[in-house]
Scaffold this active site. Structure first.
Site, PDB file in Angstrom:
ATOM      1  N   GLU A   1       0.840  -1.208   0.000  1.00 25.59           N
ATOM      2  CA  GLU A   1       0.000   0.000   0.000  1.00 25.59           C
ATOM      3  C   GLU A   1       0.873   1.256   0.000  1.00 25.59           C
ATOM      4  O   GLU A   1       0.566   2.239  -0.684  1.00 25.59           O
ATOM      5  CB  GLU A   1      -0.967  -0.047   1.198  1.00 25.59           C
ATOM      6  CG  GLU A   1      -2.041  -1.122   0.986  1.00 25.59           C
ATOM      7  CD  GLU A   1      -2.872  -1.435   2.217  1.00 25.59           C
ATOM      8  OE1 GLU A   1      -2.284  -1.730   3.273  1.00 25.59           O
ATOM      9  OE2 GLU A   1      -4.112  -1.376   2.120  1.00 25.59           O
TER      10      GLU A   1
ATOM     11  N   GLU B   1      -3.768  -9.901   3.277  1.00 25.16           N
ATOM     12  CA  GLU B   1      -4.525  -9.676   4.518  1.00 25.16           C
ATOM     13  C   GLU B   1      -5.561 -10.752   4.792  1.00 25.16           C
ATOM     14  O   GLU B   1      -5.842 -11.057   5.956  1.00 25.16           O
ATOM     15  CB  GLU B   1      -5.213  -8.301   4.469  1.00 25.16           C
ATOM     16  CG  GLU B   1      -4.275  -7.119   4.682  1.00 25.16           C
ATOM     17  CD  GLU B   1      -3.602  -6.622   3.403  1.00 25.16           C
ATOM     18  OE1 GLU B   1      -3.654  -7.349   2.382  1.00 25.16           O
ATOM     19  OE2 GLU B   1      -3.038  -5.529   3.420  1.00 25.16           O
TER      20      GLU B   1
HETATM   21  N1  3HC Z   1       4.165  -7.720  11.623  1.00 22.68           N
HETATM   22  C1  3HC Z   1       4.838  -8.101  12.729  1.00 22.68           C
HETATM   23  N2  3HC Z   1       5.727  -9.100  12.727  1.00 22.68           N
HETATM   24  C2  3HC Z   1       5.943  -9.732  11.568  1.00 22.68           C
HETATM   25  C3  3HC Z   1       5.288  -9.381  10.389  1.00 22.68           C
HETATM   26  C4  3HC Z   1       4.365  -8.317  10.438  1.00 22.68           C
HETATM   27  N3  3HC Z   1       3.720  -7.902   9.364  1.00 22.68           N
HETATM   28  N4  3HC Z   1       5.694 -10.197   9.414  1.00 22.68           N
HETATM   29  C5  3HC Z   1       6.584 -11.027   9.967  1.00 22.68           C
HETATM   30  N5  3HC Z   1       6.745 -10.740  11.258  1.00 22.68           N
HETATM   31  C6  3HC Z   1       7.672 -11.362  12.217  1.00 22.68           C
HETATM   32  C7  3HC Z   1       7.310 -12.807  12.511  1.00 22.68           C
HETATM   33  O1  3HC Z   1       6.348 -12.890  13.538  1.00 22.68           O
HETATM   34  C8  3HC Z   1       8.649 -13.358  12.913  1.00 22.68           C
HETATM   35  O2  3HC Z   1       8.886 -12.949  14.231  1.00 22.68           O
HETATM   36  P1  3HC Z   1       9.710 -13.912  15.223  1.00 22.68           P
HETATM   37  O3  3HC Z   1      11.047 -14.090  14.610  1.00 22.68           O
HETATM   38  O4  3HC Z   1       9.693 -13.177  16.510  1.00 22.68           O
HETATM   39  O5  3HC Z   1       8.924 -15.176  15.259  1.00 22.68           O
HETATM   40  C9  3HC Z   1       9.633 -12.595  12.032  1.00 22.68           C
HETATM   41  O6  3HC Z   1       8.938 -11.440  11.594  1.00 22.68           O
HETATM   42  C10 3HC Z   1      10.096 -13.359  10.816  1.00 22.68           C
HETATM   43  O7  3HC Z   1       8.934 -13.858  10.159  1.00 22.68           O
HETATM   44  P2  3HC Z   1       8.984 -15.261   9.385  1.00 22.68           P
HETATM   45  O8  3HC Z   1       9.539 -16.305  10.271  1.00 22.68           O
HETATM   46  O9  3HC Z   1       7.654 -15.458   8.803  1.00 22.68           O
HETATM   47  O10 3HC Z   1      10.094 -14.924   8.272  1.00 22.68           O
HETATM   48  P3  3HC Z   1      10.161 -15.364   6.767  1.00 22.68           P
HETATM   49  O11 3HC Z   1      11.416 -14.795   6.253  1.00 22.68           O
HETATM   50  O12 3HC Z   1       9.914 -16.825   6.629  1.00 22.68           O
HETATM   51  O13 3HC Z   1       8.922 -14.659   6.046  1.00 22.68           O
HETATM   52  C11 3HC Z   1       7.458 -12.815   5.485  1.00 22.68           C
HETATM   53  C12 3HC Z   1       8.881 -13.263   5.957  1.00 22.68           C
HETATM   54  C13 3HC Z   1       7.216 -13.327   4.061  1.00 22.68           C
HETATM   55  C14 3HC Z   1       7.421 -11.330   5.546  1.00 22.68           C
HETATM   56  C15 3HC Z   1       6.408 -13.460   6.425  1.00 22.68           C
HETATM   57  O14 3HC Z   1       6.789 -13.180   7.765  1.00 22.68           O
HETATM   58  C16 3HC Z   1       5.019 -12.929   6.225  1.00 22.68           C
HETATM   59  O15 3HC Z   1       4.332 -13.395   5.356  1.00 22.68           O
HETATM   60  N6  3HC Z   1       4.611 -11.986   7.068  1.00 22.68           N
HETATM   61  C17 3HC Z   1       3.257 -11.472   7.035  1.00 22.68           C
HETATM   62  C18 3HC Z   1       3.086 -10.469   5.942  1.00 22.68           C
HETATM   63  C19 3HC Z   1       1.689  -9.910   5.979  1.00 22.68           C
HETATM   64  O16 3HC Z   1       0.720 -10.615   6.160  1.00 22.68           O
HETATM   65  N7  3HC Z   1       1.588  -8.611   5.785  1.00 22.68           N
HETATM   66  C20 3HC Z   1       0.320  -7.942   5.841  1.00 22.68           C
HETATM   67  C21 3HC Z   1       0.048  -7.529   7.246  1.00 22.68           C
HETATM   68  S1  3HC Z   1      -1.581  -6.892   7.435  1.00 22.68           S
HETATM   69  C22 3HC Z   1      -1.506  -5.359   6.788  1.00 22.68           C
HETATM   70  O17 3HC Z   1      -0.514  -4.948   6.291  1.00 22.68           O
HETATM   71  C23 3HC Z   1      -2.760  -4.571   6.925  1.00 22.68           C
HETATM   72  C24 3HC Z   1      -2.697  -3.324   6.126  1.00 22.68           C
HETATM   73  O18 3HC Z   1      -3.478  -3.468   4.987  1.00 22.68           O
HETATM   74  C25 3HC Z   1      -3.176  -2.120   6.908  1.00 22.68           C
END
Ligand code: 3HC
Length: 706
Positions: free
Chosen positions: A110, A130
């Site tokens: 975004e 999301e």
């Molecule tokens: N917020 C907070 N923490 C997050 C995060 C996020 N968006 N994404 C990842 N983390 C944290 C994980 O909890 C993890 O923490 P930990 O080491 O303490 O357990 C650490 O980051 C590493 O995450 P992964 O083990 O998953 O690392 P990978 O390298 O395997 O993957 C990633 C990285 C592809 C970024 C994966 O973490 C992921 O898919 N994250 C979620 C992404 C997501 O869903 N984003 C959208 C959020 S909702 C949003 O943005 C709403 C908006 O529209 C307003």
């Protein structure tokens, strides 16, 4: 807090890098720091353009899910409003180029879409995931995305949550250029050129791809159909479609307001709580008490699989898909040929479905080498035994592996029931032995139960976890208990379903109630798919029903004796046509009736509520015992197992989370009632009693212990 945005100036271009490990999520203070950095760069007379990027391994991976979780549990102020930041970026008087590497997800994408240009490294991923968290884009993603990629693509991305690779994003119009070589240098060059030659366009002002109501109607209908298929019973996809509808019918600002309303409806909903719980639970599973982060996994580049049957073939395919060289060994040429033919057939089907190119499939198949001798096995870093579920046979293989495998090789068994310590004890290296319980089809199912033996060494465990991650699996470490965790819980669940039919319900009624609850499949359909004979063998192996006073299900044994072994036999609890479509079988109904009559089981009708409660509470009660005896580290590990390996709806958060949400007192009371009605098999797990009496949840327990 140090400033999470680092600004440098290169060739009169300000390079703003968000540095907020691990994934540059928009945690507290990050959006305001970005806004200040943008304003400072705009004010700086020596700067003609701005490049915005992420420091470390990724661009911005989204809003901070920790704050979303707080919002989902009742603190609406926790979810920050990115609108002022996005407007500031878009209204910046200097061109803003978003330089994307790693992942630009959710709030990250975004932000990127509010920029004036987007360039990306070839391996970058861009998406609005999301829905995986039970919510919709909440920072104008549903309004800007269709303006860049069109309504159909935006719908697909927001409903499935699947990200686009850079090349796809370029073809779709989401990014302006895929960059080879140094991304920052390329982005700075790009920014310098656009600063002088190109008129900046704001995404919010691009309306040309939004389509007419007539053009969009079939797209929205198709998106709803897709949502019903791939995200059955989930609320967020429908709301995302509503928000994109608003993009096509309302002016930008009003569309954004509508999106925000829909976003908060999702955030406040039960499904967001459940799915956010699963997100964090899946990340907690690799944090193993007593296993320091400093323990280095052993390097794995060559894998050998012993046994070319269904499981062996699936495991080999999973390895080949992950880029690993894998040899598959079997005892006879015929078994090897049959196994390899199945692997090929599965790849062909994947190509036919358009999920893989022919070349990519050929490349993967070439990584798999069928072998008859142990020579290849001797050079493997990891050997996975995947032969028939029989202790004698597996012990024999482990003795052979001990003799041939190189020192330091991981010796794993794919057993679903047998004692890993007993297998380890036949080798001279029990510290190198671990269970890797894959779920069928092994190349598809995400769950991997990692069975830690009494003597499994810490670095071996770290190796198993790293290997699982390489395969894209979710590993859950479980103790070497009978049936491990998933199956140990499934048996009481399955037996309760069988008791229900012996009391007068029908298999299809039970299955309908369970799928109505949200299970991917009913338990009788599952039993038929897995094989009635397999369940029979496991029952013998695990020594169920040794106590004659215990009620035992009667019909399953009869189906086994009749050769009604399930789908593969064309008949089991159901009858199957050539497409393996099930239909109720009057013969089975008759068999159930006769069996019940002979055993003197009174017949009555059951409503769906009783069916669901008896099946699920049997599952949950055993889950509570498992948490209490330490076979898993946390209750949420069970939720991960059930959501990823047993078709439990993730939007209900897994069985233990679901129990929390029903209320442990209520669950406990019902179990006590069942104990009165049906006898001692329903004795409540002491941990469940304790939590109910102290008004705590499994989630509380996990937090207390973490
Ligand atoms: N917020 C907070 N923490 C997050 C995060 C996020 N968006 N994404 C990842 N983390 C944290 C994980 O909890 C993890 O923490 P930990 O080491 O303490 O357990 C650490 O980051 C590493 O995450 P992964 O083990 O998953 O690392 P990978 O390298 O395997 O993957 C990633 C990285 C592809 C970024 C994966 O973490 C992921 O898919 N994250 C979620 C992404 C997501 O869903 N984003 C959208 C959020 S909702 C949003 O943005 C709403 C908006 O529209 C307003």
């Amino acid at each position: 807090m140090t400033n999470p945005v680092i600004t440098t100036v290169r060739d009169s271009v300000a390079v703003l890098a968000v540095d907020y490990p691990p994934v540059n999520a928009l945690g507290p203070g990050v959006p305001s720091a970005i806004l200040e950095a943008i304003e400072a760069a705009e004010r700086n007379a020596d700067v003609s353009a701005i490049v915005f990027m992420g420091a470390g391994k990724t661009f911005v991976a989204g809003a901070d899910i920790n704050t979303l979780e707080r919002a989902a549990w009742g603190d609406p102020d926790a979810a920050c409003d990115l609108h002022p930041l996005l407007a500031r970026i878009e209204d910046c008087s200097k061109p803003v180029v978003m330089a994307i590497h790693g992942t630009a997800l959710g709030g990250g994408l975004e932000i990127a879409m509010a920029g004036h240009f987007r360039v990306a490294a070839a391996d970058a991923l861009l998406g609005q995931p999301e829905v995986n968290l039970g919510i919709i884009p909440g920072a104008e993603g549903t309004q800007r995305l269709p303006r860049l990629v069109g309504v159909a693509k935006a719908l697909d991305m927001c409903v499935t949550g699947k990200p686009l690779k850079a090349a796809e994003a370029h073809a779709a119009g989401l990014i302006d250029r895929v960059m080879d070589g140094d991304l920052v240098a390329g982005a700075v060059r790009f920014a310098r050129s656009v600063a002088v030659t190109v008129r900046v366009r704001k995404t919010r002002e691009r309306d040309e791809l939004l389509g007419t109501a007539e053009e969009n109607a079939p797209l929205f209908a198709a998106a709803r159909e897709l949502a019903a298929k791939v995200r059955r019973r989930q609320v967020a996809p429908g709301k995302a479609i509503d928000a994109i509808t608003a993009a096509t019918t309302l002016p930008f600002d009003e569309g954004c307001r509508r999106e925000r309303e829909l976003f908060f409806e999702c955030v406040k909903g039960e499904q967001a709580r459940a799915l956010i719980h699963i997100f964090f639970a899946e990340r907690a599973v690799t944090k193993i008490r007593g296993l320091s982060k400093d323990v280095q996994p052993r390097p794995i580049s060559r894998v050998a699989v012993v046994g070319a049957g269904t499981m062996g073939g699936g495991i080999a395919t999973a390895c080949a898909n992950a880029g690993l060289a894998v040899s598959v060994k079997d005892a006879t040429r015929a078994a090897l040929d049959a196994g390899f033919a199945t692997i090929r057939r599965n790849y062909d089907a994947t190509v036919k479905r358009g999920r893989l190119t022919g070349d990519a499939a050929a490349e993967r198949i070439a990584r798999i080498t069928p072998v008859l001798s142990y020579d290849d096995v001797a050079t493997a870093d990891l050997v996975i035994e995947a032969v028939f579920e029989n202790m004698e046979l597996k012990s024999h293989i482990f003795r052979e592996l001990d003799a041939v495998a190189k020192p330091g090789a991981v010796l794993a068994s794919n057993t679903s029931t047998l004692d890993i310590d007993a297998l380890a004890s036949v080798t001279s290296r029990p510290e190198d032995v671990v269970g890797l319980h894959f779920f069928s089809p092994a190349n598809v199912m995400r769950l991997l139960e990692v069975v830690r033996g009494a003597r499994t060494s810490p670095d071996l465990l770290a190796t198993a976890l790293a290997f699982a991650k390489r395969l894209g699996k979710v590993p859950v470490v479980v103790a070497n208990c009978r049936g491990f965790v998933g199956n140990r819980m499934m048996f009481p669940y399955m037996y309760e379903a069988q008791f229900l039919v012996e009391e007068g319900a029908t298999p299809e009624q039970v299955d309908r109630a369970l799928t109505g609850f949200g299970m991917a499949m009913g338990i009788f359909a599952v039993d038929d798919m897995a094989g009635i004979d397999v369940a029979w063998r496991v029952r013998q192996e695990l020594g169920h029903f040794q106590d004659p006073s215990e009620r035992r299900p009667l019909v399953a044994d009869k189906l086994y004796e009749l050769g009604r072994h399930g789908q593969k036999a064309g008949r089991g609890w159901y009858r199957y046509d050539e497409q393996r479509k099930p239909s109720p079988d009057p013969e089975v109904v008759e068999l159930i009736k006769t069996t019940a009559r002979e055993a003197g089981i009174p017949q009555r009708s059951h409503d769906d509520r009783e069916i669901v409660e008896r099946c699920l509470y049997a599952l949950i009660n055993e889950g509570a015992r498992i948490v209490a005896d330490g076979s898993v580290q946390r209750a949420s590990d069970i939720d991960v197992i059930y959501a990823n390996g047993y078709g439990f709806p993730a939007w209900r958060g897994g069985p233990m989370f679901y129990a929390d949400r029903v209320g442990l007192r209520e669950v406990h009371d019902r179990i006590l009632q069942f104990e009165r009605d049906f006898g001692p098999r329903w004795a409540p797990a002491p941990l469940l009693t304790e939590l109910a009496q102290t008004n705590r949840t499994f989630r509380d327990l996990d937090r207390e212990r973490s």
